[in-house]
Structures are given as C-alpha cells and as structure tokens.
Enzyme design. Structure first.
Site, mmCIF file in Angstrom:
data_model
loop_
_atom_site.group_PDB
_atom_site.id
_atom_site.type_symbol
_atom_site.label_atom_id
_atom_site.label_comp_id
_atom_site.label_asym_id
_atom_site.label_seq_id
_atom_site.Cartn_x
_atom_site.Cartn_y
_atom_site.Cartn_z
ATOM 1 C CG PHE A 142 40.146 38.164 51.432
ATOM 2 C CD1 PHE A 142 40.345 38.617 52.509
ATOM 3 C CD2 PHE A 142 40.010 36.662 51.286
ATOM 4 C CE1 PHE A 142 40.601 37.811 53.575
ATOM 5 C CE2 PHE A 142 39.962 36.000 52.352
ATOM 6 C CZ PHE A 142 40.224 36.520 53.670
ATOM 7 C CD GLU A 143 38.082 34.797 45.504
ATOM 8 O OE1 GLU A 143 37.935 33.753 45.266
ATOM 9 O OE2 GLU A 143 38.051 35.854 44.664
ATOM 10 C CG ASP A 168 46.340 40.177 49.120
ATOM 11 O OD1 ASP A 168 47.191 40.523 48.186
ATOM 12 O OD2 ASP A 168 45.923 41.512 49.691
ATOM 13 C CE LYS A 201 51.879 48.240 48.259
ATOM 14 N NZ LYS A 201 50.843 48.224 47.221
ATOM 15 C CD GLU A 259 51.034 54.274 42.575
ATOM 16 O OE1 GLU A 259 50.322 53.239 42.611
ATOM 17 O OE2 GLU A 259 52.202 54.337 42.581
ATOM 18 C CE LYS A 276 47.882 44.066 50.292
ATOM 19 N NZ LYS A 276 47.285 44.787 49.118
ATOM 20 C CB CYS A 324 17.150 46.513 27.532
ATOM 21 S SG CYS A 324 16.859 46.648 29.445
#
Length: 652
Positions: free
Chosen positions: A33-34, A36, A104, A159, A297, A411
């Site tokens: 998102f950032e 784009d 896509k 693809e 998109k 751990c």
C-alpha cells in the site's frame, strides 16, 4: 521547482530501496500500500513537472540480478504494464474493442522456449532486459510440458507461482530456511532460482501461461483468446480468463473479485488485453509501457480503527515479530483484528502507539495490513525481554532493516528448531511432525525433550482434537514414530543437532569408531581431529556436546527408545579417502547432487557446502562461470572439474 525536485528525489530513493530489498533480498521495508501510494505520488509529480529522473522506477524495469545462475539477454525488453484502480479507466481503455481479462499473478515471470517440440530454455524476467537461465528447474515444475505436439519454434511467457495450500505446507515443514517465508512470492522466487533442482521439485512450483510471444506456422485467427486455447491444447495451464466488453466490464471484474477468497493462487490484480492481436501490435509501446495490455489493481477497502496493543511473537530462529492488535473491523467480508507489522523498521516508520487511530486494509484483498497511522504517537516500547522465555533481547540491523531477536540460546521457542531437525528426513525421518505441529505440542506441554516424541500415544484424545488432526492422521503419526525407532547411527548423531556436525561429518565419525555408540559419545578431541575431514571446530563442539550433563540425559533417554540398524561394510574401493569435494550447479549424469554426494561418501570422500583451503575438488559443469565458488576455487588454485571428469575418476 527545486523543492519539488528534492521531494521527487526522496520518493525515487525510497521506492528504489524498497524494490531492491523486495526483489533481491526477498524482504520488505514498506507495505504494498505504501509503495503504490509513493509510486502514484511520484507519477503525478513527473506529469506536473515534465521531469523524469534517470533512476526513477517509472522508467526502470528492475534491478540487476544477483545469483550464480547463467545470464541471458531477452530478445526484446520485458516492460511492466501501466496500471489503474478504476474500472471506468478499463472501460475507456478498451473502448469498442473486445478484450481478455485475466488474473495478474503474483510470482516470478518466466519465458519458455520450445524447439522441435522440446523445452530447450527457460529464462526468468530478471531486470527486464537480462534474465537468469533456469531450464533445469523449469523441467521439474509441477505442470510444465517438457515436450509438445507443435514441432516449430514456440516462445511463451507465464508466471511461476506457488499455491497458498503448498505455501502453508512448505512453510510448516521446510528444513533449509532460517525462518518462515512471508508470502508465496518470496518462496517461489527462491525456489525457481535454486542451483539444486531437487529442491525446486519439492516446492511444487506451477507455471501459468499468460502470453504467447511467437509460434511458427500457427494461425490464431487474429485472436489472443485463440492463442490461450491453443496453449491449453498443447498441455499448458493458462491463466484463468474471461472475454469482456465495455458493457460487461463491471460484471466480469466483480466475478473475479468474488473468487479472491477461495483462489489458491496468489494474485495482485487483473490484466486486460485486446483480443485483436493485429490491433494491439499496431499500437506499439511508450517509453515506459506496452500498449497492448493494462493492469488493474484492486481498490483497497480501508477501515479506520484503534490500535489496542502490539503482540510480540517469538519464532524458532529467535526473531521476535511485532503484531498489531486492533479493534475488530469488517474488511472484504471478514472480521479482522490483527495484522503483522513485519519488523521494527516498519513499526517505527508508522510511528505506532497504543490508542493510535490507524487505517487497515487487506493487501490483494487477503492479507491484513496497516495502511496509515493517523495520530502517530510513537509511544511503543521495544521489549528488552523475550515474551517466551523472559531472556534478554537484542536489535539487529541487517541492510537497514531493524529486527528484534531473543539471544537466549535455551529459549523454548528455539527448541522448535532442534525438534524440527530431529524429525527431518536426513535425521529420524518422522512424517507428520511439521514445525507448526511441534510448536503446538510444546505449547501444550506434551513434549519437553526429544524422547517425549516417542510417547505421544498417551495424548491421543487431546491430539486428535487439535486443528489439522484426526484419528487417521494421529495413527499415521504414531506409525511413523514407531518406524523411526530403528535408525542408522549416523542419522541419529546428526539428529542431535550438534553444532557444525552435518550428516557427512556424522558418517565420518561413526565410521572411524566402528559405529559403536559408546566409543562415539566418549570420543576425545585428538581422536576426532585425526579423522580426515574433521577439523578443530567440529571436534571441539562434538566433545563439548557430550560433556554437558543435560545432553547426556537427552541421549540416554533417546537410547531407551531406539535401536540402530546394522551398517554394511563399504564394498567400493575407497578411492576418495581423505578428499574433500564441493558440488555446485546442476548435474546431468546423476539424478541430483545428493546422488553425487552419496557416491563420493561411499568411496571414502567428504562433501562440504563451501570452498575452503581444505577443498580438493570443485565439481561444476559450468566451470567457466563467474560464480562465487568458482572464483574462490581459482583464488585458492583448487581444480574445477566437470561432472564428466568426475565420472572418469570413478572409472579409473
């Protein structure tokens, strides 16, 4: 203007760095998102100013490929597609033409070449101009036809993808990665570009054709859809598609959207192409994009909510990931209340704080992500104690990405790694115990040490009610555990996870001490270093392991559960005794590199993973390549031999 240029330069820098980390290092420093959002802002500024910087991602196709695979230049550049988030834009773009709308796919683009009906070459997209040759890997994809009925030349693009179902399975069971993969694309990228195609085969990579570049002597009646139909007839799996017109666009896009939740293949949108081949070819291309297709998109559904807390999730590698917990919201038809933040760098860039007003969305309508932080209080404290064991934490900075780790070697979360190794194929080979299952068994208290795995039958009622388990799977698991009670002593030693002791080293040590477990566990430093192939480091960690009282208890408890198979004495001449080999690249005379390794070990030799001063031979069919192993061998004057030359050594 200067201020605007500075803003553009900063956006270009951020976008290029994000792309480099994503494509070359399979990591993330910002969400899709950032990215784009930044990209669209940069495009707008370029349009407004009429200026495009030379290193702008709007004109660069990609980054230089970094690997040992052979490189090859594409016949013509593979450009990215122009994109939109508006259905109306798709309608206007298509106009009165008929189009083909398809997924896509979110994987790795591959170009296949067939000659005389045989697959002769497979090349990755790479940076759009130069790709990597991965022919041997493509031949083991799950669904690629290696021979077809068409005898002319054929070039097809598609693809390479890994299904979500396979991704979940591999992420739970895979043994050769330090941490889980974040998404199928990262896993696919690494799988397609393996130097050992045996690993590729295990990853169940699928190839989905999306563009027929050329096919000698075939009349497609000027229809792109006819091309798809022809490819299907040749045995290819092609991308799911629908014929569309301007008037049916809304309906068809909605149909694709309705399938996202149940679609087993990762996708990040749709592609619209003209069906009329001649028309689309007549349009040519811009400097940035081809004109025959456009990408769509999804417009993300974004909801505002309140951040309640950050949950810190520890993994078997010690990595502690931040997970955002927020007031539940409805997104794309489901209730969402948590989203991974991935690492400290992303958390800090969002300036997250408890009580902040955040915007969340589903990336590709599937994966919950934080889009924006409206209030940016930044009041979060990074924990100095591990949430699992309470041990000390440390922040590591790897190529500019900050991540939190637990540094306590004992751990409980890290025990998962030792258990996963113990049950792996080259060790005890216990089917049905994935990493995720082991994690659940430890969390429920059923398993505290390795020997506890041999007593799971007492928890039948509890385990059969666990997610993913039932009566049949439980019975299969117990059968596999009982089968593992008989094992070779070398595999048992390897299964203990002694630092630096791989299966090859374990075999050398066991052979030296006549496969006698008492002699092996009491071996001293001097005796171990006298074995060809065992150095100071291995000898030291081996002795120290069996000197620890807690490890003695682990071994003693395991020996109560298992018996050792009788080792057959080697009948082959020990012609490689004292020799160290490294194998790299693909092989042709053997099924895979493991088979070559077995032949070497059977004849007294040892195979290691890296070239050092102790290496005697590097086996590489591409002995003229500029790979790091070849460079190191040449630097140390170590002979580089082909597989054919190795076979000659066997026959001498």
């Amino acid at each position: 203007m200067q201020d605007v240029l500075e803003v553009m330069k900063e956006k270009v820098k951020l976008l290029n760095e994000a792309s480099k980390v994503y494509y070359q290092e399979a990591n993330e420093i910002m969400s899709n998102f950032e990215y784009d959002k930044l990209y669209d802002e940069l495009v707008k500024l370029e349009e407004e100013t009429g200026i495009t910087l030379s290193d702008s991602p709007t004109v660069r196709v990609g980054y230089e490929v970094l690997s040992e695979l052979p490189k090859e230049r594409h016949a013509s550049p593979m450009l990215s597609l122009d994109k939109t988030k508006e259905v109306e834009t798709l309608k206007d773009w298509l106009g009165t033409q008929e189009g083909v709308l398809s997924w896509k796919l979110d994987g790795l683009t591959i170009v296949l070449t067939y000659e005389d009906g045989k697959l002769v070459k497979a090349v990755t997209r790479g940076n759009g101009e130069v790709g990597e040759v991965i022919t041997n890997n493509a031949k083991v994809f799950k669904n690629i036809p290696v021979s077809i009925a068409h005898k002319g030349s054929l070039v097809v693009r598609g693809e390479a993808v890994i299904k979500y179902s396979d991704f979940e399975r591999i992420n739970a069971e895979i043994e050769d990665v330090d941490a889980k993969y974040k998404n199928p694309r990262n896993l696919c990228s690494g799988s397609v570009r393996q130097l050992n195609n045996e690993i590729t085969a295990k990853r169940r990579v699928h190839f989905m054709a999306f563009n027929l570049v050329s096919a000698d002597g075939v009349d497609f009646e000027n229809s792109r859809n006819k091309q798809f139909e022809w490819l299907e007839n040749m045995g290819f799996e092609v991308v799911e598609r629908k014929i569309v017109t301007r008037s049916t666009m809304d309906e068809v896009v909605a149909w694709f959207a309705s399938k996202i939740e149940t679609n087993d293949f990762p996708s990040d949108g749709l592609v619209l192409s003209y069906d009329d081949i001649a028309y689309s070819e007549s349009l040519g291309r811009t400097a940035k994009f081809p004109r025959h297709s456009i990408a769509f998109k999804w417009r993300d559904e974004i909801k505002e909510t309140t951040l309640k807390e950050i949950e810190w999730s520890a993994s078997r590698t010690g990595l502690i990931n931040p997970v955002a917990i927020f007031e539940p919201v409805e997104l794309e038809g489901t209730t969402v209340a948590r989203a991974s933040v991935h690492n400290i760098s992303i958390m800090e860039s969002l300036e997250l704080g408890i009580g902040d007003t955040i915007e969340v969305y589903k990336a590709n309508m599937i994966i919950p992500q934080i889009a924006e932080n409206k209030t940016r209080s930044g009041n979060l404290e990074i924990p100095d104690a591990c949430p699992v064991c309470g041990g000390e934490t440390s922040i590591k900075n790897d190529n500019g990405i900050k991540s939190l780790y637990c540094i306590n070697p004992d751990c409980l979360a890290k025990k998962i790694k030792s258990f996963t190794l113990f049950v792996s194929r080259d060790a005890m080979n216990i089917d049905g115990l994935s990493e995720a299952t082991i994690e659940k068994l430890i969390a429920k208290g059923f398993v505290k040490e390795l020997a506890d795995l041999f007593h799971l039958e007492q928890y039948k009622e509890e385990i059969t009610t666990m997610e993913g388990f039932g009566e049949k799977s439980f019975n299969n698991l117990i059968a596999s555990i009982n089968k593992a009670r008989e094992v070779s002593i070398a595999k048992f030693i390897y299964s203990l996870g002694i630092p630096n002791v791989g299966l090859s080293n374990a075999k050398l040590i066991c052979k030296r001490y006549g496969n006698d477990i008492d002699l092996i566990r009491n071996a001293d430093f001097e005796g171990l270093v006298s074995i060809d192939g065992i150095g100071d480091v291995i000898a030291d960690t081996f002795v120290k392991y069996f000197a620890k009282p807690e490890n003695v208890v682990i071994v003693d408890d395991l020996l109560k559960e298992i018996t050792f198979t009788k080792e057959e004495q080697a009948t082959s001449k020990q012609i490689f005794e004292g020799l160290n080999f490294v194998i790299t690249g693909s092989v042709e005379h053997f099924a895979n590199r493991k088979e070559v390794q077995a032949v070497i070990e059977e004849r007294g030799g040892k195979v290691t993973g890296s070239v050092t001063s102790k290496t005697n031979y590097l086996i590489n069919n591409d002995n003229l390549s500029n790979s790091s192993k070849n460079k190191k061998a040449k630097e140390l004057e170590i002979p580089i031999i082909t597989e054919a030359e190795f076979v000659e050594m066997l026959n001498q």
